[in-house]
Design a protein around this motif. Structure first.
Motif, PDB file in Angstrom:
ATOM      1  N   ALA A   4      -0.561 -14.283 -10.746  1.00 54.62           N
ATOM      2  CA  ALA A   4       0.301 -13.650  -9.738  1.00 54.62           C
ATOM      3  C   ALA A   4       0.516 -12.179 -10.046  1.00 54.62           C
ATOM      4  O   ALA A   4       0.432 -11.316  -9.151  1.00 54.62           O
ATOM      5  N   THR A   5       0.780 -11.863 -11.296  1.00 54.94           N
ATOM      6  CA  THR A   5       1.063 -10.481 -11.694  1.00 54.94           C
ATOM      7  C   THR A   5      -0.125  -9.570 -11.433  1.00 54.94           C
ATOM      8  O   THR A   5       0.046  -8.386 -11.094  1.00 54.94           O
ATOM      9  N   ASN A   6      -1.326 -10.114 -11.575  1.00 56.02           N
ATOM     10  CA  ASN A   6      -2.528  -9.305 -11.370  1.00 56.02           C
ATOM     11  C   ASN A   6      -2.782  -8.950  -9.906  1.00 56.02           C
ATOM     12  O   ASN A   6      -3.743  -8.235  -9.615  1.00 56.02           O
ATOM     13  N   THR A   7      -1.936  -9.452  -8.992  1.00 51.39           N
ATOM     14  CA  THR A   7      -2.131  -9.137  -7.571  1.00 51.39           C
ATOM     15  C   THR A   7      -1.006  -8.276  -6.996  1.00 51.39           C
ATOM     16  O   THR A   7      -0.992  -8.037  -5.792  1.00 51.39           O
ATOM     17  N   VAL A   8      -0.075  -7.824  -7.825  1.00 48.93           N
ATOM     18  CA  VAL A   8       1.035  -7.012  -7.315  1.00 48.93           C
ATOM     19  C   VAL A   8       0.879  -5.570  -7.798  1.00 48.93           C
ATOM     20  O   VAL A   8       0.299  -5.322  -8.860  1.00 48.93           O
ATOM     21  N   PRO A   9       1.389  -4.603  -7.041  1.00 43.97           N
ATOM     22  CA  PRO A   9       1.321  -3.194  -7.468  1.00 43.97           C
ATOM     23  C   PRO A   9       2.050  -2.989  -8.799  1.00 43.97           C
ATOM     24  O   PRO A   9       2.990  -3.721  -9.139  1.00 43.97           O
ATOM     25  N   ARG A  39       4.353 -12.056   0.640  1.00 44.60           N
ATOM     26  CA  ARG A  39       5.086 -10.920   1.217  1.00 44.60           C
ATOM     27  C   ARG A  39       4.972  -9.705   0.310  1.00 44.60           C
ATOM     28  O   ARG A  39       5.026  -9.817  -0.910  1.00 44.60           O
ATOM     29  N   ASP A  40       4.827  -8.536   0.925  1.00 46.92           N
ATOM     30  CA  ASP A  40       4.861  -7.265   0.212  1.00 46.92           C
ATOM     31  C   ASP A  40       5.911  -6.381   0.865  1.00 46.92           C
ATOM     32  O   ASP A  40       5.747  -5.972   2.030  1.00 46.92           O
ATOM     33  N   GLY A  41       6.999  -6.125   0.151  1.00 49.73           N
ATOM     34  CA  GLY A  41       8.060  -5.271   0.662  1.00 49.73           C
ATOM     35  C   GLY A  41       8.206  -4.024  -0.182  1.00 49.73           C
ATOM     36  O   GLY A  41       7.449  -3.787  -1.127  1.00 49.73           O
ATOM     37  N   LYS A  42       9.218  -3.212   0.151  1.00 51.01           N
ATOM     38  CA  LYS A  42       9.444  -1.982  -0.596  1.00 51.01           C
ATOM     39  C   LYS A  42      10.106  -2.240  -1.942  1.00 51.01           C
ATOM     40  O   LYS A  42       9.816  -1.568  -2.931  1.00 51.01           O
ATOM     41  N   SER A  43      11.025  -3.217  -1.982  1.00 51.35           N
ATOM     42  CA  SER A  43      11.761  -3.510  -3.217  1.00 51.35           C
ATOM     43  C   SER A  43      11.330  -4.819  -3.867  1.00 51.35           C
ATOM     44  O   SER A  43      11.442  -4.975  -5.084  1.00 51.35           O
TER      45      SER A  43
END
Length: 323
Positions: A61-66, A96-100
């Motif tokens: 999971a971590t490898n797919t987030v900014p 989901r990808d949000g700002k926060s």
């Protein structure tokens, strides 16, 4: 924030990877699809160590987030026992990808079957805000306590310890464990084979070796380690361990995790000693509930854990029903 466990070779041709890094290392085989490289089957276990799967799922999971995001919680379910002889495939869904905040769901599969599912939430870290925490309990410092290996070795060397029990300890000592443990309570052979019932235990824990400074890796290491001994607190509340020998104490016939949740509160290092406090408020219907708190050595509450699992206990001398 990606998790890389690959360390460049040192000048003498060896690598600096620790055991825990090799247990968490994944192969990326397609976008959002990862495959395990190494799985651990603990002695006497029905399947792959649960923490191994939790840790690898968090790596995926971590490898797919900014890189600006860091995990703050995860909630998972164990569906089937993992087979250590077959690689686990981890598919990540970008929910989901949000700002926060951003959210990922990871599904682990073997032979086409779902064996594990985990949803993790990531947050952009914010500056210090008002907060509170449970204080760390007053326990003996890790420097004054023997390691788990030293305790087991002392029993192996003790001629008063039964030979069959000594052989089990030798097998345990031979396992390539990725973590170090130091129990805050000193235990005699009697305490291990016939423990007094208690609903809480606390032990110091850290990984073997030294890790780099990537916080994401330290979080995945603690996710791996958080499954150690937690469910055993339920059995301990009934005066039972895997080594129970007394007829007055129930014996464990099965223990398996059903679900596992974690909340990450503040940065920490998994290669430094942390105190893991485990407690169980309730058991029944062959299930037990446990909570855990993981503190940094300075007293900061870094991680909270919750888990329910199957805990089947049977008396050694059950009374036969009357017909």
């Amino acid at each position: 924030m990606s998790v890389s466990t690959t360390v460049p070779p040192s000048p003498d041709g060896t690598t600096n990877n620790t055991i825990i890094e090799s247990m968490l290392d994944l192969e990326e085989i397609d976008k959002d699809l990862f495959r395990s490289k190494k799985l651990w089957l603990p002695m006497g276990a029905r399947g792959v160590f649960g923490g191994n799967v939790v840790g690898q799922a968090l790596v995926a999971a971590t490898n797919t987030v900014p890189s600006k995001f860091t995990v703050h919680s995860l909630h998972s379910y164990f569906l089937l026992a993992g087979d250590h002889s077959v690689p686990i495939l981890y598919h990540v869904e970008r929910v989901r990808d949000g700002k926060s905040y951003c959210t990922r769901t990871v599904t682990a599969k073997q032979r086409g079957n779902n064996i594990f599912v985990c949803t993790a939430s990531f947050q952009v870290p914010v500056s210090d805000t008002p907060g509170h925490q449970y204080p760390m309990p007053d326990v003996p410092h890790h420097s004054k306590l023997p390691s788990q290996e030293e305790l087991m070795q002392s029993m192996v060397d003790n001629p008063k310890v039964p030979e069959n029990f000594s052989e089990i300890l030798k097998l345990r000592l031979a396992e390539p464990l990725a973590l170090e443990f130091k129990d805050t309570q000193k235990h005699s052979l009697k305490d291990i084979t016939n423990p007094p019932p208690r609903t809480q235990q606390a032990f110091w824990i850290k990984c073997k070796g030294t890790l780099g400074d990537n916080l994401a890796l330290h979080q995945c290491v603690v996710a791996y380690g958080s499954d150690h001994n937690l469910l055993g607190t339920v059995a301990l509340a009934h005066g039972a361990t895997w080594f129970s020998r007394q007829k007055s104490n129930p014996r464990i016939t099965m223990m398996a995790s059903l679900d596992h949740s974690m909340w990450f509160h503040s940065p920490f290092r998994a290669d430094e000693w942390m105190l893991y406090v485990c407690e169980t408020p309730r058991s029944g219907s062959d299930r037990g509930l446990t909570f855990g708190r993981i503190y940094k050595e300075d007293g900061t509450l870094a991680v909270s854990v919750a888990q329910e699992g199957v805990v089947r206990l049977r008396q050694n001398n059950p009374t036969e029903p009357k017909l």
